[in-house]
Design an enzyme around this catalytic site. Structure first.
Site, PDB file in Angstrom:
ATOM      1  N   CYS A 148      -3.216  -4.031   4.210  1.00 27.99           N
ATOM      2  CA  CYS A 148      -2.160  -4.947   4.674  1.00 27.99           C
ATOM      3  C   CYS A 148      -2.293  -6.274   4.461  1.00 27.99           C
ATOM      4  CB  CYS A 148      -2.289  -4.827   6.367  1.00 27.99           C
ATOM      5  SG  CYS A 148      -1.683  -3.184   7.090  1.00 27.99           S
ATOM      6  N   HIS A 185      -1.345 -10.579  11.722  1.00 30.07           N
ATOM      7  CA  HIS A 185      -1.222  -9.293  11.169  1.00 30.07           C
ATOM      8  C   HIS A 185      -0.760  -8.398  12.499  1.00 30.07           C
ATOM      9  CE1 HIS A 185      -0.801  -5.375   9.517  1.00 30.07           C
ATOM     10  NE2 HIS A 185      -2.101  -5.218   9.892  1.00 30.07           N
ATOM     11  N   GLU A 189       0.801  -1.171  -0.079  1.00 29.93           N
ATOM     12  CA  GLU A 189      -0.014  -0.069   0.072  1.00 29.93           C
ATOM     13  C   GLU A 189       0.916   1.394   0.067  1.00 29.93           C
ATOM     14  OE1 GLU A 189      -1.913   1.013   3.736  1.00 29.93           O
ATOM     15  OE2 GLU A 189      -1.695  -1.251   4.146  1.00 29.93           O
TER      16      GLU A 189
END
Length: 389
Positions: free
Chosen positions: A111, A233, A79
């Protein structure tokens, strides 16, 4: 046929900020940063390092001639893209000297991008068992000085070679995924910095985890006792603890203790780097593999990927026999331990610098601090110029 991760490499810029010193400068109790969000150091990218150069450096650390010949798909999750049209994967393909008969694309979903690439790579190898794919997750998390997100910044890249008969981890086709249109984190095209509703984003992360975990159990009949460890994550490392507590709230004590016991090893690298967006889940997985004692052969590792906006997915992989021999622990520890600490004045000056947006030419000071091989040397006639030492 097993398909999964055959190699994995990591790269981060060779300069960082100490989180305790940053907290003191901001008038915050240091424990809020080091314990409350779980960060110790924060990587800071100079102008000559961007998502492309970091991805190339991560890839260059693991690729050999056989990989370069057999890789025919390069998937770049980010990103922090540097061009609205040209894929970062095209530059990485060139900088790593991969054979030319390959597809190269860039993927974006906050993400989650690298996980999308991983899933596409698995499908490609399933159809082409003799091929390999290169999956990249590379980002610079940047929120600005004196912002709520400042202590969760970071920079780095992870590169993975996906193949049949992988030597590190075989990935199962057992995913449970979910998409919802929400506004917890986003960055409009006109903004250098992201907008984030921190409380809502944390709540959404945990809500997605709960829903995809329940769907995963329904699809696979697996429970927590089937997993040696779970990686997440990590926008900040304390998030993994929140996630584990959420999953194990009503779990047997032995499952909760085993999973929490692996938590510290799975966040070791992320604590030293900060948020690397698309690569953070895989940096956590790498940290678990390299910092743990050798995990039992056949151990199942759960993986939870989340990208704001939002897409979430839970899937798993099985550790392969002798996997430790194919890791680069010494290289990664040396990379982290040999970095230069920035003074807070140097950090603040650097964070407010940016490449020109008006078409001006610029040459970067690419020799000052750069332990990687690939770097951005200039922008000339609106074209980015990269070189490999």
């Amino acid at each position: 046929m097993n398909i999964g991760i055959d190699k994995i490499g990591f790269y981060t810029p060779d300069q960082y900020v100490d989180m305790e010193k940053l907290a003191e400068k901001r008038g915050v109790e240091p424990a809020k940063y080091t314990i409350g969000i779980g960060q110790e150091r924060m990587a800071v990218a100079p102008l000559h390092e961007d998502a492309v150069s970091m991805a190339a450096n991560a890839a260059l650390s693991i690729l050999d001639d056989d990989d370069r010949e057999k890789i025919d798909f390069v998937l770049f999750g980010s990103e922090s893209g540097v061009d609205h049209s040209k894929s970062g994967a095209v530059w990485v393909h060139h900088l790593t000297d991969i054979q030319e008969n390959a597809r190269s694309i860039e993927l974006k979903q906050a993400c989650y991008g690298a996980t999308a690439g991983l899933k596409m790579a698995m499908g490609h190898v399933a159809l082409n068992p003799d091929s390999k794919a290169l999956v990249l997750g590379s980002d610079i998390a940047k929120y600005g000085l004196n912002t709520p997100g400042e202590p969760t910044q970071g920079a780095g890249a992870v590169a993975m070679v996906i193949s049949s008969n992988p030597r590190l981890m075989a990935l199962d086709n057992d995913s449970a995924a979910m998409t919802k249109d929400i506004s917890d984190f986003w960055r409009p095209l006109y903004s250098d910095y992201a907008f984030v509703d921190g409380k809502f984003s944390n709540e959404s992360y945990l809500s997605f985890l709960k829903e995809v975990w329940e769907k995963y159990k329904e699809k696979t009949d697996r429970e927590l006792n089937d997993f040696e460890a779970i990686c997440f994550h990590l926008p900040y490392t304390k998030m993994a603890k929140k996630a584990l507590l959420s999953l194990t709230e009503n779990a047997p004590e032995e499952d909760a203790e085993r999973l929490m016991g692996h938590y510290q090893n799975s966040i070791t690298y992320n604590k030293q780097v900060g948020n690397v967006y698309t690569g953070s889940l895989y940096l956590s997985m790498l940290s678990l593999l390299e910092q743990s004692e050798e995990l039992p052969e056949g151990s199942r590792i759960g993986l939870f990927s989340y990208g704001s906006g939002a897409v979430g997915e839970f899937f798993s992989g099985v550790i392969q026999p002798g996997y430790k021999a194919y890791l680069n622990k010494d290289t990664h520890e040396s990379l982290l331990n040999s970095r230069q600490e920035l003074s807070l004045d140097e950090y603040e000056e650097l964070l407010e610098k940016s490449l020109p947006k008006d078409g001006s030419d610029i040459e970067t000071n690419s020799e000052k601090m750069n332990k990687g091989k690939a770097y951005l040397t200039a922008i000339q006639d609106n074209i980015r110029k990269y070189e490999v030492k």
